[in-house]
Every structure is written in structure tokens, then in C-alpha cells.
Design a protein around this motif. Sequence first.
Motif, PDB file in Angstrom:
ATOM      1  N   LYS A   4      54.197  43.970  33.806  1.00 52.81           N
ATOM      2  CA  LYS A   4      54.010  42.677  34.457  1.00 52.81           C
ATOM      3  C   LYS A   4      55.306  42.160  35.071  1.00 52.81           C
ATOM      4  N   PHE A   5      56.458  42.651  34.583  1.00 55.34           N
ATOM      5  CA  PHE A   5      57.730  42.124  35.030  1.00 55.34           C
ATOM      6  C   PHE A   5      58.443  43.043  36.021  1.00 55.34           C
ATOM      7  N   SER A  55      60.760  23.661  26.179  1.00 53.39           N
ATOM      8  CA  SER A  55      60.594  24.651  25.117  1.00 53.39           C
ATOM      9  C   SER A  55      60.591  26.090  25.622  1.00 53.39           C
ATOM     10  N   ILE A  56      60.406  26.313  26.939  1.00 51.11           N
ATOM     11  CA  ILE A  56      60.330  27.673  27.466  1.00 51.11           C
ATOM     12  C   ILE A  56      61.297  27.929  28.623  1.00 51.11           C
ATOM     13  N   HIS A  57      62.052  26.903  29.051  1.00 48.34           N
ATOM     14  CA  HIS A  57      63.058  27.076  30.091  1.00 48.34           C
ATOM     15  C   HIS A  57      64.428  26.697  29.537  1.00 48.34           C
ATOM     16  N   VAL A  58      65.440  27.488  29.862  1.00 48.18           N
ATOM     17  CA  VAL A  58      66.790  27.199  29.407  1.00 48.18           C
ATOM     18  C   VAL A  58      67.410  26.146  30.314  1.00 48.18           C
ATOM     19  N   LEU A 366      55.657  29.931  38.850  1.00 47.79           N
ATOM     20  CA  LEU A 366      54.452  30.757  38.810  1.00 47.79           C
ATOM     21  C   LEU A 366      54.322  31.443  37.464  1.00 47.79           C
ATOM     22  N   PRO A 367      53.278  31.132  36.683  1.00 51.66           N
ATOM     23  CA  PRO A 367      53.071  31.802  35.389  1.00 51.66           C
ATOM     24  C   PRO A 367      52.816  33.297  35.587  1.00 51.66           C
ATOM     25  N   LEU A 368      53.282  34.093  34.638  1.00 43.24           N
ATOM     26  CA  LEU A 368      53.087  35.537  34.701  1.00 43.24           C
ATOM     27  C   LEU A 368      52.078  35.965  33.652  1.00 43.24           C
ATOM     28  N   GLY A 369      50.894  36.391  34.095  1.00 42.52           N
ATOM     29  CA  GLY A 369      49.868  36.892  33.194  1.00 42.52           C
ATOM     30  C   GLY A 369      49.461  35.866  32.157  1.00 42.52           C
ATOM     31  N   GLY A 370      49.227  36.316  30.943  1.00 44.24           N
ATOM     32  CA  GLY A 370      48.836  35.423  29.865  1.00 44.24           C
ATOM     33  C   GLY A 370      49.995  35.037  28.977  1.00 44.24           C
ATOM     34  N   THR A 371      51.239  35.104  29.496  1.00 45.70           N
ATOM     35  CA  THR A 371      52.429  34.810  28.714  1.00 45.70           C
ATOM     36  C   THR A 371      52.992  33.449  29.095  1.00 45.70           C
ATOM     37  N   SER A 404      62.161  33.865  34.218  1.00 42.16           N
ATOM     38  CA  SER A 404      62.320  33.418  32.845  1.00 42.16           C
ATOM     39  C   SER A 404      61.329  34.179  31.978  1.00 42.16           C
ATOM     40  N   LEU A 405      61.855  35.021  31.077  1.00 40.13           N
ATOM     41  CA  LEU A 405      61.031  35.845  30.201  1.00 40.13           C
ATOM     42  C   LEU A 405      61.058  35.260  28.799  1.00 40.13           C
ATOM     43  N   ASN A 406      59.882  35.019  28.216  1.00 43.83           N
ATOM     44  CA  ASN A 406      59.784  34.390  26.906  1.00 43.83           C
ATOM     45  C   ASN A 406      58.981  35.269  25.950  1.00 43.83           C
ATOM     46  N   ASP A 407      59.462  35.400  24.722  1.00 43.22           N
ATOM     47  CA  ASP A 407      58.760  36.194  23.718  1.00 43.22           C
ATOM     48  C   ASP A 407      59.319  35.845  22.347  1.00 43.22           C
TER      49      ASP A 407
END
Length: 416
Positions: A4-5, A55-58, A366-371, A404-407
Motif C-alpha cells: 500500500k505504501f 494522535s496520528i500526525h507528528v 488522503l487516508p491510505l487503505g484501512g490504516t 505519515s505511516l502509523n502502526d
Amino acid sequence: MIRKFILPLFLLFSIVSFSQNGSASPYSFFGVGDVKFKGTHENSAMGGLAILPDSIHVNLQNPASYASIKLSTFTIGGTFNATQFNSNSANEKAQRSSLDYLAVAIPMKKFGLAFGLLPYSTVGYKIKKEDDVNNITRRYTGDGGLNKAFLGLGYQITPRLSIGTELSYNFGRIETNSIKYLRATQNDGSQETNVSEMSGLTINFGAMYTTKINKNTQFYSALTFTPQSNLSSNNTSNLFSIRYLGDFTPIPIDFLDAQTSKTTIKLPSKYSFGAGLGQSRKWLVGSEVTFQESNTFSNRLSVANNVTYENAVKYSLGGFYIPNYNSFTSYFKKVTYRGGFRYENTGLVINNQSINDYAFTAGLGLPLGGTFSNLNFGVELGKRGTTKSNLIEENYTNILISLSLNDKWFVRRKYD
């Protein structure tokens, strides 16, 4: 997950791989160069507004925000810049691309840790002046800049209040060349090359406070303070006699002189305050003001007699809107729409003219997939400088792209 990335990463690095000289501005000659915006493209698209404990962006502008990170986050951003330079006698164009930041943030219960690398300033210019009366041509070039490696820690005192601090190591190299030659003597002339290697530490403090006004509206506020700091600069100046053939590289003929010196550059103190209203994962509108005591700033070398510094100030106004972040029927309802405006008195004064900078900004998340990961685009349309007093006006367009990748990292396995 990795597939996806692949496309977003390819798009990003195809932009930033063209060049790493992030400035073509003649104003980058002064001080330590063209000081870059210390923030992500998500903030840039909102006029530089950075009051949200996301909470999801630096949020690179306020270390208190690191305590709000809920997922381990990796972010990277790059810019493509196109500028039209206007003066009373000529017009020129230039294009540049650059890598703007690379950062990682890691949640640790009530703490949040962040570290990364970004440019503090960049130098990149080419100027040619013709003196037809004395038949003399002068050329000025420069490149290099300062980089910033940082480590920050945020702490959530209460669900409403967070504080943070960040330590940065600034380092870099700037080279400038001044060439003078007589067109009537087979282009014989002289070249002075100045090289400065700089390093030093800075520290930044931040605080964020959030409270509910009613069921659907929250109040956000943020403070930052950066004390004055020093850079140590080791300077080398070499003087050559040259023969300059057209637009080719000048050929050194004879070494004339060399000098070395060590100077201290003062980086001015800076503080900011911002506030706004919004609804979590829905909308935000706010403003922020930043003050900088630039009148204490000093140049690398005392070579600019027509330059002074005054206290700088920047105003930011912006926000975002998400139609429905949890929509299952429409992708575009989950998109984050950003916009803003900023105005800045840079603190630089040349020929008694203050150099101002302002821009209108906009962007999409833009959201990426279901993440929770996202690809961000932005644009800045702005103007800096003036054509008064034989100066240069810059009309620029910045195309911004970031990822921005979050996990969840460091999760203990339940099964071997």
C-alpha cells in the motif's frame, strides 16, 4: 501492508531526488541562509498553525504534542519550489526540490518520544552584476546550509495539559564565492571564497492545553519558547587571481591570500502562542503568533554593510475539515481538507526595507487503505521581498508532499 505504501513512497522520492539545494533566493546570502519552516506539511497547509495535539500526525513545532501520539509514526516530507524573481531591471525563474524533514515518534503511555532530521537553513543563489561604466562584471554564488538533528520528549500531566522539551544539534557548511573580473583584459580578475563550518545546540520548550466548551466543541491552546543560543563558526577565506571564460568555471591563476577565523553566531530567542476551536476528527479553526528577537542576530562574516535586523513576527491563520472520518460509503468524506494564510516580517532589513513574506495555503490529507496512515498534498502561493530600493521580489509556488505511516511497534507476541 507494505504494498500500500510503494506508490506513495515512489511519488515522494521522485520529487525530492531531483535536488537537495532547497533555496534559489538571493536573500539566502544573509545570516545563516534562508531559515526553513520547522513543521510538517500538514501544518504548512494550515498556514503554519500548530495548536492541535494530534494522535496520528507528528507536530514538529511543539514538543508537548509528542505526548498525544497514540501510534508509532514515521513521517517524511519534500517540496518542489518554482519562483519568479522580479527586479526593476530584470526577471528570472528558478526551480528547486528538497527533502524537508524525516522524523519518528513513539508513544510511551503518558510520554511521547520523537527524533529526526530536518534542515534549519539553506543557501543557494547565483547573482550577476554588470558595471558597464568601468567594464567590470561581478558574480556571486553560494550553497550549503544548516541541518538540525533533534530529540524531543513530551509528557501528559493531565488529559488536558501536556508539556515537552526538545534538544537539537545544529550543524552544517556554507560556501560563498565572490568573483570580479575586467572584460577588457581577457576576463582576468579575482575570486574570494568563504567557507564556514558551524555547529551548536538549541533547546525548545512547549506546552498544550485542551478543554471542552460544550458537547461538540473544544478549546485548544499552545505555547512554545526557544531561548537564545550560539553557533560556533570556523571560517576560512581564500583569495585567488583567475581567468574567467564566458559562463564556464573560473580558472585559478595564482593564490593570493588565505585567512582563518572563529566567530560566534547568535540564534535569536523565539516564542509563540496559539489558540483555536474545533471538534475532534471533524474540524478546527485557529490562529497563532510567533515572535523572534532577531535584532540580536549576527552574520557569519561582517561583509554586509547595508543589512540590519529587527524583531520578527509571524501570524498564522488556518484549520481543517473532515466531512466524515468514519465513512464507509465515500472515500472523499474521509479526506482532510486544509487551508490557511500566514504573514511574516522576517526580521531582515536591507537598504532600510523590511523583507516580508506572506502566502495562502491549502492541502489534502488522503487516508491510505484501512490504516491510520495518510498521504498529504499541499500548495503555498506566496510573495517575499520587494522591488523597492533595488531589491528583489520573489513570487513563489511550493508543492508539498508528505507521507505519515502509523502502526503499533514493540508489541509483545502472544504466540511463538
